[in-house]
Design a protein around this motif. Structure first.
Motif, mmCIF file in Angstrom:
data_model
loop_
_atom_site.group_PDB
_atom_site.id
_atom_site.type_symbol
_atom_site.label_atom_id
_atom_site.label_comp_id
_atom_site.label_asym_id
_atom_site.label_seq_id
_atom_site.Cartn_x
_atom_site.Cartn_y
_atom_site.Cartn_z
ATOM 1 N N VAL A 130 43.112 42.488 40.793
ATOM 2 C CA VAL A 130 42.868 43.098 42.095
ATOM 3 C C VAL A 130 43.927 44.184 42.276
ATOM 4 C CG1 VAL A 130 42.831 42.739 44.586
ATOM 5 C CG2 VAL A 130 41.927 40.964 43.052
ATOM 6 N N HIS A 137 41.121 48.432 48.319
ATOM 7 C CA HIS A 137 41.172 47.391 47.312
ATOM 8 C C HIS A 137 40.003 47.547 46.350
ATOM 9 C CE1 HIS A 137 43.470 45.732 50.746
ATOM 10 N NE2 HIS A 137 44.243 45.292 49.778
ATOM 11 N N ARG A 138 40.258 47.190 45.093
ATOM 12 C CA ARG A 138 39.220 47.303 44.074
ATOM 13 C C ARG A 138 39.562 46.354 42.933
ATOM 14 N NH1 ARG A 138 42.480 51.735 44.266
ATOM 15 N NH2 ARG A 138 41.044 52.777 45.666
ATOM 16 N N LEU A 139 38.601 46.175 42.048
ATOM 17 C CA LEU A 139 38.839 45.432 40.822
ATOM 18 C C LEU A 139 38.998 46.417 39.673
ATOM 19 C CD1 LEU A 139 36.342 42.422 40.879
ATOM 20 C CD2 LEU A 139 38.778 42.417 41.395
ATOM 21 N N GLU A 154 34.360 48.596 43.404
ATOM 22 C CA GLU A 154 34.979 49.073 44.627
ATOM 23 C C GLU A 154 33.902 49.164 45.707
ATOM 24 O OE1 GLU A 154 36.615 52.984 44.332
ATOM 25 O OE2 GLU A 154 34.811 53.855 43.440
ATOM 26 N N TYR A 159 38.735 41.828 47.426
ATOM 27 C CA TYR A 159 38.268 41.242 46.168
ATOM 28 C C TYR A 159 39.189 40.093 45.771
ATOM 29 C CZ TYR A 159 35.346 45.390 45.605
ATOM 30 O OH TYR A 159 34.417 46.379 45.789
ATOM 31 N N PRO A 162 38.472 37.722 39.744
ATOM 32 C CA PRO A 162 37.633 38.267 38.669
ATOM 33 C C PRO A 162 37.665 37.344 37.459
ATOM 34 C CG PRO A 162 39.739 39.422 38.761
ATOM 35 C CD PRO A 162 39.697 38.513 39.954
ATOM 36 N N TRP A 173 32.990 37.749 40.387
ATOM 37 C CA TRP A 173 34.132 37.832 41.291
ATOM 38 C C TRP A 173 33.693 37.471 42.708
ATOM 39 C CZ3 TRP A 173 31.708 42.227 39.352
ATOM 40 C CH2 TRP A 173 31.129 43.089 40.289
ATOM 41 N N GLU A 175 34.022 38.695 46.747
ATOM 42 C CA GLU A 175 34.357 39.815 47.626
ATOM 43 C C GLU A 175 33.952 39.483 49.045
ATOM 44 O OE1 GLU A 175 32.038 42.998 45.800
ATOM 45 O OE2 GLU A 175 30.581 42.901 47.461
ATOM 46 N N THR A 186 32.179 34.849 52.394
ATOM 47 C CA THR A 186 32.399 35.676 51.211
ATOM 48 C C THR A 186 31.118 35.754 50.378
ATOM 49 O OG1 THR A 186 33.167 33.771 49.931
ATOM 50 C CG2 THR A 186 34.854 35.048 51.083
#
Length: 609
Positions: A130, A137-139, A154, A159, A162, A173, A175, A186
């Protein structure tokens, strides 16, 4: 040993410094072909270091100048993972990802810049993580050799977790989007690997549009996808099928705590419907291996809390604790159930001097609340009481040896450690009871326990105190402002002004107050009615405050404003500020100082000059 010296040692009080020094903790077990690894926190220098257990020996891998800790979402988690030839970790100071071999070389940076990283998972030569850049925020996947970064996902607000299937073809994942929290709603997402290095557009396989909290997705060795979901009222394991997800046989209990931190591992699927898991029953932890036919092999033994599960063909590894032993890393033989303690677990007091938790289940309003009662150790029939309010508030306390609680019971105080309504560990309905009711039901539970214990003849109801950190500080201040139950209280980096908190707090909790109290504009009257700062004039008893100057969650101005309001009203109030602390104190000297000052404060209330 000289008898006089032995007698003096025996009479030595259990000091705040000893209580804090005993607070060694562990996290994030990882097992691989090179052995077992864990992250160890020691209060004396507030550093977190990776330890490696192999061939019966443990050694520290983290060199001087490094501390392994993530700060993603402020609460961090998932700060290291194993790679093919060593490990990869997040350095606390700069929040960057580093590569480290097992031969003792200096760690090498894989990332540079302003981003923070957490929830590290190693897969196919890459580190899944993350990534946090301010409020984005993104993976991402980071090549463990070159540091080259690839964007995986994203667009969502948050997130977590993963994980890649063993064949590398499916990425899963968790999110979620604002205004939800990870324990309210979630989504479980999946992307398929395409030709080259690309991934298909992600699709939601569970949680789409539902009031359902999913966490800890896992693949088994054959590629089957599993996840914990509270769809049926508790966080329980479910398995993916052609028609969606269906439940595996399990206890009607939470199999995970609320995911305040990343990187949790409270269960592991083993394939063919079998899994290893920990869960909570009446507040006490259980550990077992559920087989494909639904039968259970119990590994609980004498422990009452289990965290960070890992296993290999011979052992179950986990971080455990019990009412008479603090946190320890253990290996439990899968055949004999014999327990080997690898690190920690040394009690700071003889067993006969340890106050043991007794389950609390007591009436509060029209409902009931939970917690644990610790008797005072001085033999007084009706001792004074300190009510402990945990933070979160969607967190929990556990029936395990906490040196801080023993510090109080050694000094003649009984303790009520509460899992008030809203706490995790008792199912979704109990956790959701705090919705729009923060500052009411939690406060009601805190006050009701005093009447209940006094009615049982277990405490002196006229000498009850209340203390809490963060959200627990808010409950504390509300109890003092709106009820005449306690003689004094302590707020540790506690919330005194929810509206001000909403303006300054970080993204992860940016909408939490809307869930806990309501919309700040539409429900302004409700906020006003539950803001301790606005009702400071109602507080007629002494209050002590403790605050870190670097706190980004509850900023120091909250404490300063509340302190001034009380002092302007002539109430005995004092505050201690720590320039080098954030949200939650980590340095041993500061922790010991706060603990001792709180005790001296209460003693002064009971025995004024």
């Amino acid at each position: 040993m000289n008898e006089t010296h032995a007698s003096s040692l025996k009479a030595e009080p259990f000091s705040a410094a000893r209580a804090v020094a005993a607070g060694i903790d562990f996290a994030e077990l990882q097992v691989g072909r090179h052995g077992l690894f864990w992250n160890e926190y020691r209060p004396e220098d507030a550093a977190c270091r990776i330890w490696h257990w192999h061939a019966g020996q443990a050694r520290c891998l983290t060199p001087s100048g490094f501390s392994v800790r993530s700060r993603v979402y402020e609460y961090g988690g998932g700060s290291f993972c194993l790679s093919d030839d060593g490990l990869v970790f997040v350095n606390e100071t700069d929040q960057q990802v580093y590569r480290q071999s097992l031969q003792g070389e200096t760690p090498q940076a894989l990332t540079q810049g302003v981003c923070r990283y957490g929830d590290l998972q190693f897969a196919a030569g890459q580190v899944l993580a993350v990534e946090e850049n301010l409020d984005q925020h993104r993976l991402v996947a980071i090549d463990s050799a070159s540091g080259q970064r690839q964007l995986l996902a994203e667009g969502a607000d948050f997130y977590a977790a993963p994980t890649l299937s063993p064949d590398g073809q499916r990425l899963a994942w968790i999110e979620w989007d604002r205004p939800h929290q990870p324990w309210t709603s979630t989504r479980l997402m999946v992307a398929e690997h395409q030709v080259g290095s690309d991934w298909s557009p992600p699709r939601c396989v569970a949680g789409d549009g539902a009031e359902e909290s999913l966490q800890q997705p896992r693949f088994d060795q054959s590629g089957g996808l599993y996840c914990l979901t509270d769809r049926a009222g508790f966080w329980q394991p479910w398995i993916e099928s052609a028609s969606g997800f269906s439940p595996l046989p399990s206890a009607a209990a939470d199999h995970a705590p609320a995911p305040w931190q990343l990187g949790g591992s409270s269960w592991l699927p083993l394939g063919e419907g079998a899994y290893l898991a920990s869960w909570t029953e009446a507040g006490f932890g259980r550990l077992g291996l559920r087989k494909g036919d639904g039968s259970l092999e119990d590994f609980t033994g004498g422990y009452s809390r289990f965290r960070n599960l890992a296993l290999d063909k011979q052992f179950v590894y986990c971080i455990v604790a019990s009412p008479v032993s603090p946190a320890a890393v253990v290996a439990i033989h899968r055949d004999t159930h014999e327990v080997q303690v690898l690190a920690g677990g040394i009690a700071p007091l003889p067993a006969e001097q340890i106050s043991r938790p007794q389950t609390l289940r007591y009436p509060s309003g029209k409902d009931e609340a939970h917690g644990f009662f610790y008797p005072a150790m001085n033999g007084v029939a009706k001792p004074p009481l300190v009510v402990f309010i945990h933070g979160g508030p969607t967190s929990a306390c556990y029936p395990m040896l906490d040196p801080r609680i023993q510090y109080w019971t050694q000094r003649g105080f009984a303790i009520a450690d509460l899992n008030y309504r809203g706490s995790s560990g008792y199912g979704r309905a109990y956790r959701q009871a705090l919705h729009l009711s923060w500052g009411e039901v939690d406060v009601e539970d805190a006050c009701a326990v005093v009447a209940y214990l006094a009615g049982q003849g277990l405490i002196d109801g006229e000498n009850a105190f209340i203390r809490g950190g963060s959200a627990g500080g808010y409950t504390t201040l509300c109890a003092l402002a709106f009820h005449q139950v306690f003689r004094a209280g302590a707020s540790l980096y506690g919330v005194s002004d929810p509206i001000a908190l909403a303006r300054t707090t970080h993204k992860f909790e940016g909408d939490y107050l809307d869930w806990l109290i309501g919309d700040p504009e539409q429900d302004a009257e409700r906020y006003n009615a539950r803001t301790p700062l606005l009702h400071a004039g109602n507080i007629r008893v002494p209050v002590i405050f403790f605050q870190g100057e670097l706190d980004a969650v509850v900023v120091p101005q909250q404490t300063r404003d509340m302190l001034k309001a009380l002092q302007d009203n002539g109430i005995p109030a004092q505050a201690h500020y720590y320039p080098d602390e954030r949200h939650g104190f980590r340095k041993a000297g500061n922790q010991a100082h706060a603990l001792e000052q709180e005790w001296l404060f209460y003693r002064g209330v009971m025995e004024p000059d």
